[in-house]
Design a protein around this motif. Structure first.
Motif, mmCIF file in Angstrom:
data_model
loop_
_atom_site.group_PDB
_atom_site.id
_atom_site.type_symbol
_atom_site.label_atom_id
_atom_site.label_comp_id
_atom_site.label_asym_id
_atom_site.label_seq_id
_atom_site.Cartn_x
_atom_site.Cartn_y
_atom_site.Cartn_z
ATOM 1 N N ARG A 138 -1.723 3.948 -3.753
ATOM 2 C CA ARG A 138 -1.758 2.617 -4.375
ATOM 3 C C ARG A 138 -2.319 1.653 -3.328
ATOM 4 O O ARG A 138 -1.761 1.533 -2.244
ATOM 5 C CB ARG A 138 -0.354 2.181 -4.786
ATOM 6 N N PRO A 139 -3.445 0.978 -3.628
ATOM 7 C CA PRO A 139 -4.016 0.074 -2.627
ATOM 8 C C PRO A 139 -3.187 -1.200 -2.473
ATOM 9 O O PRO A 139 -2.548 -1.642 -3.427
ATOM 10 C CB PRO A 139 -5.411 -0.243 -3.181
ATOM 11 N N GLY A 140 -3.186 -1.783 -1.292
ATOM 12 C CA GLY A 140 -2.423 -3.006 -1.026
ATOM 13 C C GLY A 140 -3.018 -3.763 0.131
ATOM 14 O O GLY A 140 -4.180 -3.558 0.506
ATOM 15 N N THR A 145 0.872 -1.173 0.000
ATOM 16 C CA THR A 145 0.000 0.000 0.000
ATOM 17 C C THR A 145 0.912 1.227 0.000
ATOM 18 O O THR A 145 1.880 1.271 0.759
ATOM 19 C CB THR A 145 -0.823 0.031 1.304
ATOM 20 N N ALA A 180 -7.218 -3.649 -3.734
ATOM 21 C CA ALA A 180 -5.899 -3.823 -4.366
ATOM 22 C C ALA A 180 -5.973 -4.802 -5.530
ATOM 23 O O ALA A 180 -5.382 -4.581 -6.587
ATOM 24 C CB ALA A 180 -4.886 -4.305 -3.332
ATOM 25 N N THR A 212 -5.306 -2.185 4.215
ATOM 26 C CA THR A 212 -6.455 -1.633 3.489
ATOM 27 C C THR A 212 -6.929 -0.301 4.084
ATOM 28 O O THR A 212 -6.556 0.080 5.197
ATOM 29 C CB THR A 212 -7.631 -2.624 3.556
#
Ligand code: TXA
Ligand code: MG
Length: 365
Positions: A198-200, A185, A349, A203
């Motif tokens: 940037r999602p990862g 993330t 993500a 959360t």
């Protein structure tokens, strides 16, 4: 020019001894690929401009794309960052070491080559024991993008690091498969409220629970038409895209399975081959349907079904996503179908990476 690449296979019992050599190499400005809990990284001393240049050369990467700097102790952050907001400290305390990168205001001496000319720097303390020990022994902050050639999916299995980076880097440390499978993330903590760039694996829900607020860069939303430029430069590239034409389908379970069934039969009848990424329980249903189709019985070698754990837990899909896209490319399939997921928690993500891999071919049916 082709480099001689030293390959080190880590045995947990002798890890520290084995990591001395690659740590010395990092300190001396060499490039070393190493495992992290997210994906393999391609590391070099972040404080040496010539070492950082060698990363860009090895990857064939545009140089306006900033690198994440990896640290082994909180003390290393002070060398890199200006003052950190109190809520950011709370988040670091909660999620480090782990799969999250914090974008903070950089100290003047952090090179533009690392930050892509930005006033900020992305910093991460990984939790993988090999990564932590390697950085610690090297004594330097380690700039490391994912260890793939630019445009290929991030490697989560050393096999693909060897494929992309042998002869291009000085050392590859083999520490087995990566647990998370998706990159960290990326969280901007320079403003009043944290913003996901940037999602990862860490959360939005987890960040909200910890500090009460969390926004998402609106440019990441692929469902609405917009001309917004992502705040994380790496997000604008055609990353993660395999050679095959990938399509993602969202919808009621049986509707998606039937759609896949129809596309599979059409595709193999037209002489092409196809890969399908689908949850285990759905694969059982699809198998039954296909078994009843004479075309399939004749041409089943053109169909590759990858089972992605249960729909009830998305960890397996996340872990396998890049590896299976690479595998399907190796099988030279023409078409890949993926059963999409809803965009909450880890699904955010997964859909972000799938949207890129499919170049926007995400269909709600
Ligand atoms: O899990 C990961 O993050 C892996 C492992 C090796 O740590 N690394 C990784 O690095 O994915 P890379 O270079 O493939 O992706 C870095 C992302 C890019 O999207 C980049 O634009 C963003 O982080 N980034 C880095 N520094 C930034 C900054 N100062 N501001 C905004 N985005 C930044
Ligand atoms: Mg990358």
């Amino acid at each position: 020019m082709k480099k001689e690449t030293l390959i080190i296979r880590i045995d947990p019992a002798t890890m520290e001894e084995q990591l001395k050599r690659p740590a010395e190499m990092l300190a001396a400005g060499k490039t070393v690929a190493f495992p992290t809990e997210t994906v393999y990284g391609l590391g070099a001393n972040a404080l040496s401009e010539s070492a950082v240049c060698a990363i860009y050369v090895a990857k064939g990467r545009p140089s306006d794309n900033p690198l994440i700097v990896h640290i082994a102790r909180l003390g290393m952050l002070d060398e890199l960052a200006e003052e950190i907001r109190p809520y950011a400290k709370v988040l670091m305390e909660a999620f480090w070491p782990g799969p999250i990168t914090f974008v903070v205001r950089k100290k003047a001496h952090v090179s533009d080559l690392v930050t892509g000319g930005l006033e900020t720097v992305g910093v991460r303390m990984p939790s993988h024991p090999v990564a932590l020990k390697l950085i610690d022994l090297s004594g330097v902050p380690v700039a490391a993008p994912s260890a793939n050639l630019s445009g290929k999916p991030s490697p989560t299995d050393v096999k693909y690091v060897l494929q992309d980076m042998s002869g291009r880097v000085d050392c590859i440390v083999d520490g087995g498969d990566c647990e998370v499978g998706l990159e960290s993330t990326v969280l901007d903590v320079t403003g009043d409220v944290p913003v996901i760039l940037r999602p990862g694996k860490i959360t939005r829900e987890m960040i909200m629970e910890c500090v009460g607020a969390c926004e998402v860069d609106p440019a990441l939303d692929y469902k609405t038409q917009h001309d917004l430029v992502p705040k994380s430069p790496g997000m604008k590239y055609r990353h993660y895209a395999p050679d095959a034409k990938v399509s993602v389908y969202l919808g009621d379970r049986m509707t998606v399975i039937k759609k896949f069934y129809n596309i599979i039969l059409e595709t193999i009848e037209s002489g092409k081959s196809i890969g399908v990424m689908i949850f285990e329980e759905d694969a059982l249903v699809l198998d039954k349907l296909l078994d009843g189709a004479p075309v399939y019985r004749r041409l089943s070698d053109r169909v590759h079904i990858m089972k992605e754990g249960s729909a009830k837990e998305l960890d397996t899909l996340a872990r396998n996503l890049f590896k299976d896209l690479r595998k399907l490319d190796e099988l030279s399939v023409d078409v890949v179908l993926v059963h999409g997921v809803s965009e909450n928690a880890l699904g955010h993500a997964i859909m972000n990476r799938l949207e890129k891999a499919s170049e926007g071919r995400v269909f709600k049916i």
